[in-house]
Scaffold this active site. Structure first.
Site, PDB file in Angstrom:
ATOM      1  N   SER A 177       0.839  -1.192   0.000  1.00  9.00           N
ATOM      2  CA  SER A 177       0.000   0.000   0.000  1.00  9.00           C
ATOM      3  C   SER A 177       0.876   1.245   0.000  1.00  9.00           C
ATOM      4  O   SER A 177       1.930   1.271   0.636  1.00  9.00           O
ATOM      5  CB  SER A 177      -0.893  -0.025   1.244  1.00  9.00           C
ATOM      6  OG  SER A 177      -1.585   1.186   1.351  1.00  9.00           O
ATOM      7  N   CYS A 198     -13.783  -0.549  15.775  1.00 12.27           N
ATOM      8  CA  CYS A 198     -14.978  -1.060  15.111  1.00 12.27           C
ATOM      9  C   CYS A 198     -15.509   0.032  14.198  1.00 12.27           C
ATOM     10  O   CYS A 198     -14.996   1.143  14.170  1.00 12.27           O
ATOM     11  CB  CYS A 198     -16.036  -1.470  16.121  1.00 12.27           C
ATOM     12  SG  CYS A 198     -16.994  -0.085  16.724  1.00 12.27           S
TER      13      CYS A 198
END
Lengths: 389, 367
Positions: free
Chosen positions: A204, A336
């Protein structure tokens, strides 16, 4: 403000930004176009591909540009799965329990589609033991492929990728490796590894001073892979759609700089992060280094840039916030979707589950220096000390 | 005020947003937080959930915090929420009772677990957008909880289980305000939430369908059984006891000459007992455990008078009460006029004027 979250992302480098702006100003055409402007865009795009090749030490193989590390990992996992299904191989695969969610969640999706997946646990240092790999590869029916990350994103622990590839190749099993964290500092030297290396490698751009939204998958010559997307045939049909050309050009420039600087940067970061670790330990002797003690380039060692610390009796979420309010930016486990913290599955798997919700990752990069590291260590020790129950 | 650090619970709604804004204006150092307390099993359901656990709430709250220029975090309290609120909710229904999870959440999560987190962040107070007033009553040497000034929005009922130690560390900036004022302030401050509708539903239950939620949690409690009258004559069949509550009339599926009401949810025998309006009225019931709020427990077990509220949005009724067996943790109550909806599991809160005297869940109802 002291930024110690370089493993999450890095500020874009001036040189990279300039290359991208220049591309958009001077060579903005569609690289697939036949005309001169298109050819110029194509030429810069291919120059970027060559820069990424040099960075990875890979004159052989294919480089497929994607929207980032996650897409590169998904292309590898689902591409290998589809190819295996097409050849009627058993629907079974092996990976580790300490993978990044880009890989882990892809395998969970494979399970929902009826695949059987073996998740190899990490040991006390956050390493996948080669013996467990061997056992999983021996089990019948033999797996269709294996995926093992190069360096763990939370601890920096270097996994036995080469050994895994050797074991897997002996049985004709292809291997993918998520090298998003390893590649910025570790010269991967894919050609030099030859048949002993993995067959697919995901990287990346934004981890090395490049732009967000661009990544690449290196694919060994001759390996069969099915695409995720269908469209205009770009990237050798493996990733169709008009290329994120400016992003790719930025990636190329970042790769060029990383290839030149990685060696010296490795040594510098070893000192900077080492100073941080030493200073925290001096003040808080019960702080636990999650991951291998030794910094090094071989499997079983640790990247110099990542220091993951457990603070017994301290709630990581509260420490992270206190540090933020005190001007130190770190990270903890996985967030999350809403942004709250989940206890780290990586640390939990390392044999001290109570540290899963008590650990933070401090990661260092190009603009980190020793003075800053020492200052941050003092703040970390102060804030963690205040929270100890 | 200046330099006092406060953690403001923000749901993304108009009330908690204005509450946070008022604290900033008053010079507090405000840290905005949203509690991540529940995650639906499938991600799609999570996105559709309203209430304070949804992703939409987080992005609204984050925007408000940004506008107010305060730091903002999402705190993971899922484990504590599961352990105290959800487990209690499920257990109560399994026993044939009708719980109020918001009350448990206030006591165990918002003003306990969150207060603990706030202290870890160096904050002295937790603030919320509740419409209720808290002040120190020097003569009694107690923190006093009173109804919010806006009687229609008052939320003191769901706050009664706060202990003195908790009340000492809460701030309700909207307690002295009318809802209309809150909306006007929100509009003035340019808060993006000024015209948002509010949700009254249980935050972890989708579309208000609590029965579906419970069916997943306690499928064994959804066994159909008999509906009987007080003499034990079978009148029909129920579809699983958690679907019913005391005082309920609709949805019983019975054909009878006069309306029938649920008198009792008998979990032990898996039967639903129903009766006519005249049979359904109840005057005497017991409450346990009792939280004493604005008043200390009385020294003797003589009868005293007050008013009582037995549901979140029901009117108050005249009542007399006394300690049951001299125990300050138990109360015996007697309504002046019988009521149909005296329901085990719901809370009875005693008021004197606008002061919350004491309260507790209804343990049992007498004939």
């Amino acid at each position: 403000m002291i930024y110690l979250d370089w493993a999450a992302t890095t500020p874009i480098r001036e040189e990279v930004l300039e290359a991208m702006v220049a591309f958009e100003r001077e060579a903005w055409a569609n690289p697939s176009s036949t005309h001169a402007a298109g050819r110029q865009a194509r030429s810069r795009l291919e120059a970027a591909r060559r820069a990424v090749r040099r960075w990875l030490g890979a004159e052989t193989g294919r480089i497929v540009f994607t929207s980032g590390g996650t897409e590169a990992d998904n292309l590898a996992v689902f591409g290998l799965a589809a190819a295996a299904e097409a050849r009627g191989r058993p629907r079974r695969a092996v990976t580790s329990a300490i993978e990044h969610r880009a890989v882990l969640d892809a395998f969970r999706e494979l399970e929902r589609r009826g695949w059987e997946v073996t998740y190899l646990p990490g040991d006390g240092r956050g390493l996948v033991p080669p013996e467990s790999l061997e056992a999983a590869l021996e089990a019948e029916p033999g797996p269709a492929f294996l995926s093992l990350m190069w360096a763990n994103n939370e601890t920096g622990a270097l996994q036995p990728v080469v050994e895994a590839a050797r074991l897997a190749h002996r049985r004709g099993i292809p291997v993918h490796s998520d090298a998003v964290q390893a590649a910025p500092l570790l010269e991967l030297g894919l050609d030099a590894l030859g048949p002993d290396g993995p067959d697919l490698v995901a990287v990346s751009a934004h981890k090395l001073g490049g732009p967000k939204g661009v990544g690449a998958l290196w694919i060994r010559d001759g390996l069969e892979l099915s695409p995720l997307l269908f469209g205009g045939g770009q990237e050798a049909e493996l990733r169709p759609g008009t290329e994120n050309a400016a992003g790719i050009v930025g990636f190329g420039r970042a790769a060029e700089l990383a290839a030149r600087e990685a060696g010296a940067e490795w040594e510098r970061l070893r000192r900077v992060a080492g100073r941080f670790l030493g200073e925290v330990r001096r003040r808080l002797p019960d702080a636990v280094l999650n991951g291998p003690e030794e910094v090094g380039r071989r499997a079983g060692a640790r990247l110099p840039s990542i220091v993951n610390l457990g603070f017994p009796g301290v709630r990581a979420e509260s420490l992270l916030i206190r540090l933020d309010l005190a001007g130190v930016e770190a990270s903890a486990g996985a967030a999350c979707s809403a942004g709250s913290l989940e206890p780290s599955h990586v640390i939990a798997a390392m044999g001290r589950p109570e540290l899963a919700g008590a650990s933070l990752r401090f990661s260092f990069g190009r603009l980190s220096d020793e003075e800053e590291a020492a200052e941050a260590a003092a703040i970390v020790a102060r804030e963690a000390g205040a929270l100890r129950r | 005020m200046a330099g006092m650090r406060v953690v403001a619970a923000m749901s993304g709604g108009v009330d908690s947003s204005v509450a946070a804004a008022l604290l900033v204006e008053q010079g507090y150092e405000v840290i905005g937080v949203t509690l991540q307390i529940w995650q639906a099993r499938d991600p799609g359901a999570q996105a559709r959930l309203g209430g304070c656990c949804s992703l939409g709430a987080v992005s609204d709250a984050r925007r408000v915090a940004e506008l107010l220029g305060i730091p903002y975090y999402v705190l993971n309290l899922q484990e504590a929420f599961r352990r105290s609120v959800i487990d209690d909710f499920v257990r109560e229904y399994a026993r044939g009772r009708t719980p109020n999870p918001c009350i448990v959440c206030n006591r165990e999560i918002k003003f306990a677990a969150l207060l603990e987190r706030a202290r870890e962040l160096g904050a002295d107070y937790v603030a919320s957008g509740h419409y209720a007033r808290v002040d120190w009553e020097p003569e009694r040497g107690r923190w006093r909880l009173r109804r919010g000034r806006d009687a229609r929005k008052d939320q003191s009922y769901v706050l009664y289980p706060l202990e003195q130690e908790q009340l000492a560390h809460v701030l309700f900036p909207l307690g002295g305000m009318e809802k209309a004022e809150t909306r006007r302030l929100a509009a003035e401050l340019g808060l993006p939430v000024a015209s948002k509708p509010e949700s009254q539903e249980i935050c972890f239950v989708r579309d208000g369908d609590y029965a579906r939620f419970l069916e997943e949690e306690i499928p064994d409690r959804f066994v159909p059984g008999p509906i009987v009258d007080r003499q034990g004559r079978v009148l029909g069949r129920h579809r699983g006891l958690p679907r019913y509550t005391v005082g309920q009339r609709r949805g019983l599926g019975l054909a009878a000459p006069e309306p029938l009401y649920v008198l009792e949810v008998d979990a032990g025998a898996n039967r639903l007992v129903v009766g006519t309006a005249s049979e359904a009225g109840r005057r005497r019931f017991e409450v346990e455990p009792v939280t004493w709020v604005s008043e200390a427990p009385p020294a003797d077990d003589g009868w005293r008078e007050a008013t009582v509220q037995i549901r979140a949005h029901s009117p108050v009724r005249a009542v007399r009460y006394r300690l049951a067996g001299g125990d300050p943790g138990r109360l015996e109550l007697e309504l002046l006029e019988p009521l149909r909806a005296v329901t085990p599991g719901q809370s009875a809160v005693l008021y004197r004027g606008d002061e919350v005297v004491a309260g507790g869940p209804i343990l049992r109802v007498r004939e």
